[in-house]
Design a protein around this motif. Structure first.
Motif, mmCIF file in Angstrom:
data_model
loop_
_atom_site.group_PDB
_atom_site.id
_atom_site.type_symbol
_atom_site.label_atom_id
_atom_site.label_comp_id
_atom_site.label_asym_id
_atom_site.label_seq_id
_atom_site.Cartn_x
_atom_site.Cartn_y
_atom_site.Cartn_z
ATOM 1 N N ASN A 1 6.570 18.976 -4.603
ATOM 2 C CA ASN A 1 5.167 19.191 -4.239
ATOM 3 C C ASN A 1 4.854 18.680 -2.839
ATOM 4 O OD1 ASN A 1 5.674 16.546 -5.213
ATOM 5 N ND2 ASN A 1 3.507 16.210 -5.606
ATOM 6 N N ASP A 2 3.703 19.061 -2.363
ATOM 7 C CA ASP A 2 3.177 18.594 -1.079
ATOM 8 C C ASP A 2 1.846 17.908 -1.284
ATOM 9 O OD1 ASP A 2 4.906 19.021 1.090
ATOM 10 O OD2 ASP A 2 4.476 21.168 1.126
ATOM 11 N N CYS A 3 1.443 17.115 -0.286
ATOM 12 C CA CYS A 3 0.170 16.393 -0.378
ATOM 13 C C CYS A 3 -0.887 16.971 0.548
ATOM 14 C CB CYS A 3 0.386 14.909 -0.078
ATOM 15 S SG CYS A 3 0.938 14.570 1.616
ATOM 16 N N TRP A 4 -0.529 17.989 1.337
ATOM 17 C CA TRP A 4 -1.482 18.679 2.212
ATOM 18 C C TRP A 4 -0.758 19.923 2.725
ATOM 19 C CZ3 TRP A 4 -2.308 17.947 8.004
ATOM 20 C CH2 TRP A 4 -1.111 17.683 8.654
ATOM 21 N N PRO A 5 -1.421 20.826 3.440
ATOM 22 C CA PRO A 5 -0.759 22.052 3.905
ATOM 23 C C PRO A 5 0.189 21.751 5.060
ATOM 24 C CG PRO A 5 -3.036 22.010 4.641
ATOM 25 C CD PRO A 5 -2.879 20.839 3.721
ATOM 26 N N VAL A 6 1.492 21.958 4.858
ATOM 27 C CA VAL A 6 2.474 21.503 5.842
ATOM 28 C C VAL A 6 3.773 22.276 5.661
ATOM 29 C CG1 VAL A 6 3.367 19.677 4.335
ATOM 30 C CG2 VAL A 6 3.526 19.397 6.812
ATOM 31 N N TRP B 1 6.531 14.625 6.207
ATOM 32 C CA TRP B 1 5.859 15.739 5.554
ATOM 33 C C TRP B 1 4.369 15.458 5.351
ATOM 34 C CZ3 TRP B 1 4.256 12.650 1.830
ATOM 35 C CH2 TRP B 1 5.134 11.674 1.308
ATOM 36 N N GLY B 2 3.888 14.258 5.762
ATOM 37 C CA GLY B 2 2.523 13.891 5.417
ATOM 38 C C GLY B 2 1.709 13.419 6.597
ATOM 39 N N LYS C 1 0.858 -1.176 0.000
ATOM 40 C CA LYS C 1 0.000 0.000 0.000
ATOM 41 C C LYS C 1 0.897 1.229 0.000
ATOM 42 C CE LYS C 1 -3.359 2.368 3.005
ATOM 43 N NZ LYS C 1 -4.271 2.766 1.928
ATOM 44 N N MET C 2 0.383 2.348 -0.468
ATOM 45 C CA MET C 2 1.138 3.597 -0.434
ATOM 46 C C MET C 2 1.694 3.815 0.967
ATOM 47 S SD MET C 2 -0.207 7.389 -1.554
ATOM 48 C CE MET C 2 -1.061 7.850 -0.033
ATOM 49 N N ALA C 3 3.028 3.765 1.085
ATOM 50 C CA ALA C 3 3.651 3.798 2.406
ATOM 51 C C ALA C 3 3.325 5.083 3.151
ATOM 52 C CB ALA C 3 5.162 3.621 2.270
ATOM 53 N N CYS C 4 3.316 6.205 2.440
ATOM 54 C CA CYS C 4 3.129 7.484 3.131
ATOM 55 C C CYS C 4 1.701 7.685 3.608
ATOM 56 C CB CYS C 4 3.591 8.644 2.261
ATOM 57 S SG CYS C 4 2.681 8.840 0.711
#
Length: 820
Positions: A611-616, A174-175, A165-168
């Motif tokens: 890039n980022d996957c959410w605001p962080v 950062w996630g 599965k997607m590890a992050c």
């Protein structure tokens, strides 16, 4: 055509199928909520108002129960087309541990997010038949397998290395931790007769100026189609080749040549012509077209130069015989809920990369094999793709059932992605070979398997069998063999994290790596992004929301220690925000400019991260809301074809003229030693000539380069619109004058133009356009102005008709205080 597809995207509901739910939500076991397909449980619960947005505030903590629960998706089959011998139920992606039931009978089970699944439902695909997909929590699967196989070392406390599965999804530095479940890629009914193209694998090569396409086909037949002789035709560039497939045969190869094809080149090296490759499967007895497959392919060669030389072991991508300096970025999933990433979003984000001068994108191994739209966009934009296999920062068991899943996953995705000309390199893992050597794994494992057999055995065999046109590297970092340390900068790709974690970005200057595959520096997202993510919070570096949206270990402490090398402690949050973003841009500039100046010994830099996957608060150049941080603009300077920087050679300042264009660059650089009041103490005009794809490093006269008063003097080098500035000491020790600016605001197409004139030395002036309007964007990042100079910044993306000087000044920042 004897094939028809019907998407199953509507009419689904989501139900709680197991596990605990917060008080008041037990009703999810019954009526459920409407569900999106493709989608995931978090997205459906958010759409239904059951949970709050996990990207806002500390809501992530309140939705942790979702990832621990089991979920069921229900629908009924629609009326399907009649007259077909075979009907398949096709899932392009199930996340992750699922049981598929049709009419109460189990069709099959799955345990891999990174594979597609196909079930034969011929004779059972009747209108109104209930269809259910039940997802067991990924925690249940991963923790159960960990208990069976025994623990393995892991950079994080979650068991992501025990499930495909997607590890992050289990959280990263950062996630967020959002352990999803659902049908994250499309679902469809597929009806067909006689036979279908189960696999098409085009090997595209160029030899002696001629292009060759060798299409390897795998067929699946119906029972009625077993005794049929079939014909497959391949069309490319106006050329056609046909092959007869005997009755009962399931494989075939059709090959053709295209004389003198236009070559596909990486961005900045040439054009990206794509040729339509069309494969048609037909029944010659009836002339019926049974199936078709079509992609855009590109003719090009790609090699990985790993030759030994006096500097160690090279790691240089060579495309069409031309060595390429990789101007790269690392890519993570663009959303923590990956089903939300649309083709349009891929195109926007990758276009941002291309506009910044990027020519290589590394798909990092803790995410996913991205959607076809990602790779097609890279094909069109000329962005080389370095593709990790999906292993990151942990020891991975090599026992069953994982080993079988991993081989099936690798085979499927190599075949799926290999038609894309942008795909340039397969990479075995992220940091796992390094981890075994340096992170205490050897002793902790005590002989247990940890993944070496994948990276040095299984994966290279799969690539050699299925995609021999591309190179494979066992890992990043990796020195090529155990004879050298895995992260030896002299051998292969290296990762540089000591600077961020423990030192200063000046530490980048201590090495000349063969290929810098990971290095980065953190900064908070744009101010407007913080305000959206933390509504109502009084912002400070240590406010609750800021700390929650900082996932790196001691991240805020590292930010502050990084500032302390260069600046006095910021007095306000706004100053802290500006300086940390500035320090990020400066850090990356230090590394990239230094390493670029050592081409061809150093053959690439891949910044962590695009890039980022959410605001962080993270290492990204584009934040989780899609806003460009100052680092983005700095990349645009650093990754331009032409770069002018002041470097050090043999202990003395020197001028590096870096020309990565295909044309000779000649000119005269103006180098000055100055005081902050504008006084020129010494200067010279340095003639330079840099051949295509080369760097000229030129000495400077001692009276120009030799700073005598380090607290008051600086060097500035100019050539055309290129500039580099070097102080004689850290900013906190420099005798800066107060910043004096004149500001003029005037209308411009789709926005406004802000003309800034410096009446004093102004260091690293930055307009934070999102402070004017959350939708506003400036076309430039940091800039240093000498007394009397004027620069114009264009701001677009918002209605700025009422913008005045006072508002602009409030959004202007500089090291020496440009704000009123």
């Amino acid at each position: 055509m004897s094939k028809q597809s019907m998407p199953l995207t509507s009419g689904w509901t989501l139900h709680l199928a197991g596990g605990e739910a917060p008080e008041g939500l037990e009703g999810l076991r019954g009526g459920g909520v409407p569900a999106r397909v493709p989608g995931c449980c978090h997205g459906d619960l958010l759409d239904a108002g059951v949970i709050e947005d996990p990207y806002v505030g500390r809501n992530e903590l309140d939705v942790a129960w979702v990832g621990r629960a089991d979920w069921r998706y229900d629908t009924v089959l629609p009326a399907g087309p009649a007259g077909f011998e075979r009907t398949d139920l096709v899932f392009e992606g199930l996340d992750t541990v699922a049981s598929v039931t049709l009419g109460g009978a189990v069709l099959g089970t799955t345990r891999n997010m990174h594979r597609a699944y196909r079930f034969d439902i011929t004779g059972r695909a009747r209108e109104g038949t209930p269809l259910s997909v039940r997802f067991t929590s990924a925690y249940t699967e991963a923790e159960g397998l960990r208990d069976t196989l025994g623990p393995r070392p892991n950079a994080y406390p979650e068991p992501f290395n025990f499930i495909r599965k997607m590890a992050c999804a289990f959280g990263w530095d950062w996630g967020p931790t959002l352990v999803t479940a659902g049908m994250w890629r499309p679902v469809r009914l597929e009806c067909w007769n006689t036979a279908r193209l189960a696999q098409v694998r085009p090997l595209v090569t160029v030899t002696g100026g001629a292009g060759r396409v060798e299409a390897h086909l795998v067929l699946e037949r119906t029972a009625a189609g077993e005794d049929r002789e079939l014909r497959a035709t391949v069309e490319v560039g106006g050329r056609t080749a046909a092959v007869t497939i005997p009755a009962g045969a399931s494989t075939a190869v059709a090959a053709l040549e295209v004389p003198d094809p236009e070559l596909w080149w990486p961005r900045g090296y040439g054009d990206q012509p794509l040729h339509r490759c069309r494969v048609v499967l037909a029944d010659p007895g009836t002339d019926a077209v049974l199936d078709e497959w079509e992609r855009g392919i590109g003719f090009r060669t790609v090699e990985l130069d790993q030759s030994k030389d006096g500097h160690g072991t090279a790691f240089t991508l060579v495309v069409n015989g031309t060595p390429v300096f990789a101007r790269g970025v690392n890519w993570i999933p663009d959303d923590a809920l990956p089903s939300r990433v649309t083709p349009a979003r891929y195109r926007h984000r990758l276009t941002q990369a291309a506009d910044a001068g990027v020519n290589l994108v590394r798909v990092w191994g803790g995410g996913v094999y991205e959607d076809r739209a990602f790779y097609e966009t890279c094909d069109e934009l000329g962005l080389l793709v370095w593709q990790d296999f999906l292993f990151a920062c942990a020891a991975y068991p090599e026992e069953q059932p994982l080993r079988g899943e991993i081989e099936a996953e690798a085979r499927e995705n190599v075949v799926r992605l290999m038609p894309h000309p942008s795909l340039a390199l397969w990479n075995g893992n992220n940091e796992n070979l390094w981890g075994f050597k340096d992170w205490g794994w050897d002793e902790e494992l005590a002989g247990d398997s940890w993944g070496e057999g994948y990276y040095l055995g299984l994966l290279p065999r799969v690539v050699a069998e299925l995609d021999p046109t591309r190179p494979y590297s066992a890992g990043s970092p990796w020195s090529g063999s155990w004879r050298h340390h895995p992260n030896d900068p002299a051998h292969g790709p290296s990762h540089f994290w000591e600077a961020w974690n423990r030192r200063d970005h000046s530490d980048y200057l201590n090495d000349v790596p063969r290929f810098a595959a990971e290095f980065g520096w953190q900064a908070p997202p744009a101010y407007a992004t913080l305000r959206e993510a933390l509504p109502g919070e009084e912002l400070s570096p240590t406010s609750p929301g800021m700390l929650h949206h900082q996932k790196a270990e001691d991240g805020q402490g590292k930010l502050d220690r990084g500032l302390a090398h260069h600046f006095d402690a910021p007095a306000t949050f706004d100053d802290w925000h500006y300086l940390t973003q500035l320090n990020q841009a400066r850090a990356i500039a230090t590394g990239v400019a230094h390493w670029r100046s050592h081409w061809p010994v150093c053959a690439g830099t891949v910044v962590w991260q695009l890039n980022d996957c959410w605001p962080v608060t993270s290492w990204a150049a584009v934040d989780g809301a899609g806003r460009r941080k100052p680092l983005y603009h700095e990349l645009r300077r650093l990754y331009a074809d032409r770069l002018l920087t002041l470097q050090t050679r043999d202990g003395a300042p020197a001028l590096a003229v870096d020309n990565q264009s295909d044309e000779r660059w000649e000119g005269r650089a103006h180098v000055r030693r100055m005081l902050a009041d504008g006084t020129v103490l010494a200067e010279e005009h340095v003639p330079f000539a840099a051949a295509p794809r080369s760097v000229a490093v030129l000495p400077l006269r001692a009276e120009v380069a030799g700073i005598t008063d380090r607290h008051k003097e600086f060097l500035v080098a100019d050539a055309g619109d290129l500039r580099d500035v070097v102080l004689g000491c850290p900013d906190r020790e420099f005798s800066y004058p107060a910043a004096e600016l004149e500001v003029e605001v005037r209308p411009a197409p789709d926005g406004c133009a802000v003309a800034v004139t410096a009446r004093s030395f102004v260091r690293d002036l930055l307009l934070q356009a999102d402070r004017l309007d959350p939708a506003a964007e400036a076309d430039q990042g940091r800039m240093t102005l000498l007394p009397g100079e004027t620069r114009t910044i264009t701001v677009r993306g918002a209605d700025l008709t009422d913008l005045d000087e006072t508002r602009v000044r409030a959004a202007l920042f500089s090291v020496n205080g440009a704000r009123p």
